[in-house]
Design a protein around this motif. Structure first.
Motif, PDB file in Angstrom:
ATOM      1  N   ARG A  42      13.890  27.843  10.172  1.00 33.97           N
ATOM      2  CA  ARG A  42      12.610  28.544  10.139  1.00 33.97           C
ATOM      3  C   ARG A  42      12.516  29.598  11.243  1.00 33.97           C
ATOM      4  O   ARG A  42      12.009  30.697  11.023  1.00 33.97           O
ATOM      5  CB  ARG A  42      11.470  27.542  10.253  1.00 33.97           C
ATOM      6  CG  ARG A  42      11.300  26.688   8.985  1.00 33.97           C
ATOM      7  CD  ARG A  42      10.535  25.425   9.291  1.00 33.97           C
ATOM      8  NE  ARG A  42      10.233  24.631   8.119  1.00 33.97           N
ATOM      9  CZ  ARG A  42      11.091  23.800   7.538  1.00 33.97           C
ATOM     10  NH1 ARG A  42      12.337  23.698   7.997  1.00 33.97           N
ATOM     11  NH2 ARG A  42      10.735  23.080   6.488  1.00 33.97           N
ATOM     12  N   PHE A  43      12.992  29.241  12.420  1.00 40.92           N
ATOM     13  CA  PHE A  43      12.960  30.186  13.542  1.00 40.92           C
ATOM     14  C   PHE A  43      13.805  31.413  13.207  1.00 40.92           C
ATOM     15  O   PHE A  43      13.390  32.560  13.437  1.00 40.92           O
ATOM     16  CB  PHE A  43      13.480  29.495  14.800  1.00 40.92           C
ATOM     17  CG  PHE A  43      13.404  30.328  16.049  1.00 40.92           C
ATOM     18  CD1 PHE A  43      12.259  30.345  16.818  1.00 40.92           C
ATOM     19  CD2 PHE A  43      14.487  31.093  16.455  1.00 40.92           C
ATOM     20  CE1 PHE A  43      12.179  31.110  17.978  1.00 40.92           C
ATOM     21  CE2 PHE A  43      14.424  31.861  17.606  1.00 40.92           C
ATOM     22  CZ  PHE A  43      13.269  31.871  18.364  1.00 40.92           C
ATOM     23  N   SER A  44      14.989  31.190  12.663  1.00 42.59           N
ATOM     24  CA  SER A  44      15.857  32.308  12.274  1.00 42.59           C
ATOM     25  C   SER A  44      15.201  33.166  11.209  1.00 42.59           C
ATOM     26  O   SER A  44      15.273  34.405  11.251  1.00 42.59           O
ATOM     27  CB  SER A  44      17.204  31.772  11.770  1.00 42.59           C
ATOM     28  OG  SER A  44      17.897  31.064  12.784  1.00 42.59           O
ATOM     29  N   HIS A  49      11.374  38.928  10.118  1.00 37.86           N
ATOM     30  CA  HIS A  49      10.109  39.541   9.728  1.00 37.86           C
ATOM     31  C   HIS A  49       9.306  40.117  10.897  1.00 37.86           C
ATOM     32  O   HIS A  49       8.462  40.994  10.690  1.00 37.86           O
ATOM     33  CB  HIS A  49       9.228  38.505   9.018  1.00 37.86           C
ATOM     34  CG  HIS A  49       9.832  37.956   7.770  1.00 37.86           C
ATOM     35  ND1 HIS A  49       9.929  38.687   6.602  1.00 37.86           N
ATOM     36  CD2 HIS A  49      10.374  36.739   7.503  1.00 37.86           C
ATOM     37  CE1 HIS A  49      10.501  37.945   5.656  1.00 37.86           C
ATOM     38  NE2 HIS A  49      10.781  36.763   6.183  1.00 37.86           N
ATOM     39  N   ILE A  50       9.554  39.618  12.114  1.00 34.10           N
ATOM     40  CA  ILE A  50       8.662  39.957  13.223  1.00 34.10           C
ATOM     41  C   ILE A  50       9.408  39.755  14.547  1.00 34.10           C
ATOM     42  O   ILE A  50      10.408  39.023  14.598  1.00 34.10           O
ATOM     43  CB  ILE A  50       7.396  39.051  13.172  1.00 34.10           C
ATOM     44  CG1 ILE A  50       6.297  39.567  14.102  1.00 34.10           C
ATOM     45  CG2 ILE A  50       7.745  37.604  13.465  1.00 34.10           C
ATOM     46  CD1 ILE A  50       4.968  38.828  13.898  1.00 34.10           C
ATOM     47  N   ASP A  51       8.955  40.420  15.603  1.00 34.46           N
ATOM     48  CA  ASP A  51       9.519  40.177  16.928  1.00 34.46           C
ATOM     49  C   ASP A  51       9.151  38.763  17.390  1.00 34.46           C
ATOM     50  O   ASP A  51       8.017  38.308  17.193  1.00 34.46           O
ATOM     51  CB  ASP A  51       8.975  41.199  17.925  1.00 34.46           C
ATOM     52  CG  ASP A  51       9.681  42.538  17.830  1.00 34.46           C
ATOM     53  OD1 ASP A  51      10.701  42.708  18.513  1.00 34.46           O
ATOM     54  OD2 ASP A  51       9.215  43.397  17.061  1.00 34.46           O
ATOM     55  N   ALA A  75      19.924  35.385  11.236  1.00 38.82           N
ATOM     56  CA  ALA A  75      18.859  35.702  12.206  1.00 38.82           C
ATOM     57  C   ALA A  75      19.012  37.131  12.697  1.00 38.82           C
ATOM     58  O   ALA A  75      20.123  37.625  12.907  1.00 38.82           O
ATOM     59  CB  ALA A  75      18.918  34.736  13.382  1.00 38.82           C
ATOM     60  N   ASN A  76      17.868  37.811  12.866  1.00 44.24           N
ATOM     61  CA  ASN A  76      17.879  39.178  13.387  1.00 44.24           C
ATOM     62  C   ASN A  76      17.749  39.117  14.912  1.00 44.24           C
ATOM     63  O   ASN A  76      16.652  39.053  15.450  1.00 44.24           O
ATOM     64  CB  ASN A  76      16.738  39.990  12.774  1.00 44.24           C
ATOM     65  CG  ASN A  76      16.797  41.455  13.187  1.00 44.24           C
ATOM     66  OD1 ASN A  76      17.507  41.820  14.121  1.00 44.24           O
ATOM     67  ND2 ASN A  76      16.055  42.297  12.491  1.00 44.24           N
TER      68      ASN A  76
END
Length: 264
Positions: A42-44, A49-51, A75-76
């Motif tokens: 979920r964190f990844s 989507h967002i910072d 993950a970004n």
């Protein structure tokens, strides 16, 4: 504003939030343990989507083992802002590796005086315990951390040690009188942190705002210690929206609700 994670108007929170910050221990993961796979997923996903920021009193090596090493390949990392030792250091992903943007180090004399004062007053106040788990005093370079029960103490022992904070308040006051040039504050359940004056999670969100260009009121901060004496409270004092969780299970549920809407 501070509300429990399940009291927020989800659509309003999503529409306003441009960055979500997280405490680490007992918020994203159990104390000193890596994020579980469900949290890592979920964190990844959130980073796509967002910072996303992680602001923790722990040292960089713990952020690495608890968060960075658990990230999924998708993950970004460009959206991640990692701020260990209560925001005294700031790391960003650049050219394929994590680079330190800034570090507010204590000098040798400040570290020596802080450690000496912590030990002396802990002994005087009966907080220099015989049985501990792990390191008692950690020199993190930009922060000195004293843990009454040791850094690796079981979570249950930490939570039951000083529930009203009275023992740590006494130690904070005594040490602060010895090192007036430094900031002394209660950290986690059993710890006292010493760092450069004015540096806490409130400082961290203001620095994020300055460096990333996102206004502090457009940030949400998720943590388990949002009372006025908690180490997550300065982020809310600085103007971020406070999302209170009791444990990583609450954080998973919070992320599920946010991802439903951000993803849409």
């Amino acid at each position: 504003m501070i509300l429990a994670w399940n009291q927020w108007d989800w659509d309003a929170l999503v529409s306003r939030t441009r960055l979500i910050g997280f405490d680490l221990d007992n918020t994203l993961a159990s104390s000193k343990r890596p994020m579980i796979p469900d949290m890592a997923q979920r964190f990844s996903a959130l980073t796509r989507h967002i910072d996303v920021a992680v602001i923790t009193g722990g040292r960089w090596e713990l952020v690495t083992s608890q968060v960075v090493d658990m990230l999924e390949p998708q993950a970004n990392r460009d959206h991640l802002h990692l701020m260990p030792t209560s925001g005294t250091r700031y790391y960003r992903w650049s050219q394929g590796q994590w680079r330190c943007v800034f570090s507010h180090e204590l000098n040798a004399d400040q570290r020596r005086r802080a450690m000496s004062s912590l030990e002396r007053h802990a002994r005087e106040q009966g907080l220099w315990r015989e049985r501990i788990w792990g390191e008692r005093i950690e020199d993190r370079g930009s922060q000195i951390t004293f843990s009454v029960l040791g850094q690796a103490a079981p979570l249950q022992a930490k939570q039951s040690f000083d529930p009203d904070g009275a023992l740590r308040r006494g130690l904070v006051e005594a040490v602060a009188a010895d090192v007036p040039d430094l900031q002394v504050r209660a950290g986690g359940y059993t710890s006292v942190d010493v760092s450069q004056r004015g540096i806490d999670k409130g400082f961290a969100v203001h620095e994020l705002s300055r460096l990333v260009g996102i206004d502090v009121p457009d940030m949400a901060f998720v943590g388990d210690r949002m009372t006025p004496e908690g180490n997550d409270y300065p982020a809310v004092q600085a103007g971020a929206m406070g999302v209170v969780v009791g444990n990583p299970g609450d954080t998973l549920l919070f992320l599920d609700e946010m991802l439903k809407r951000i993803g849409a």
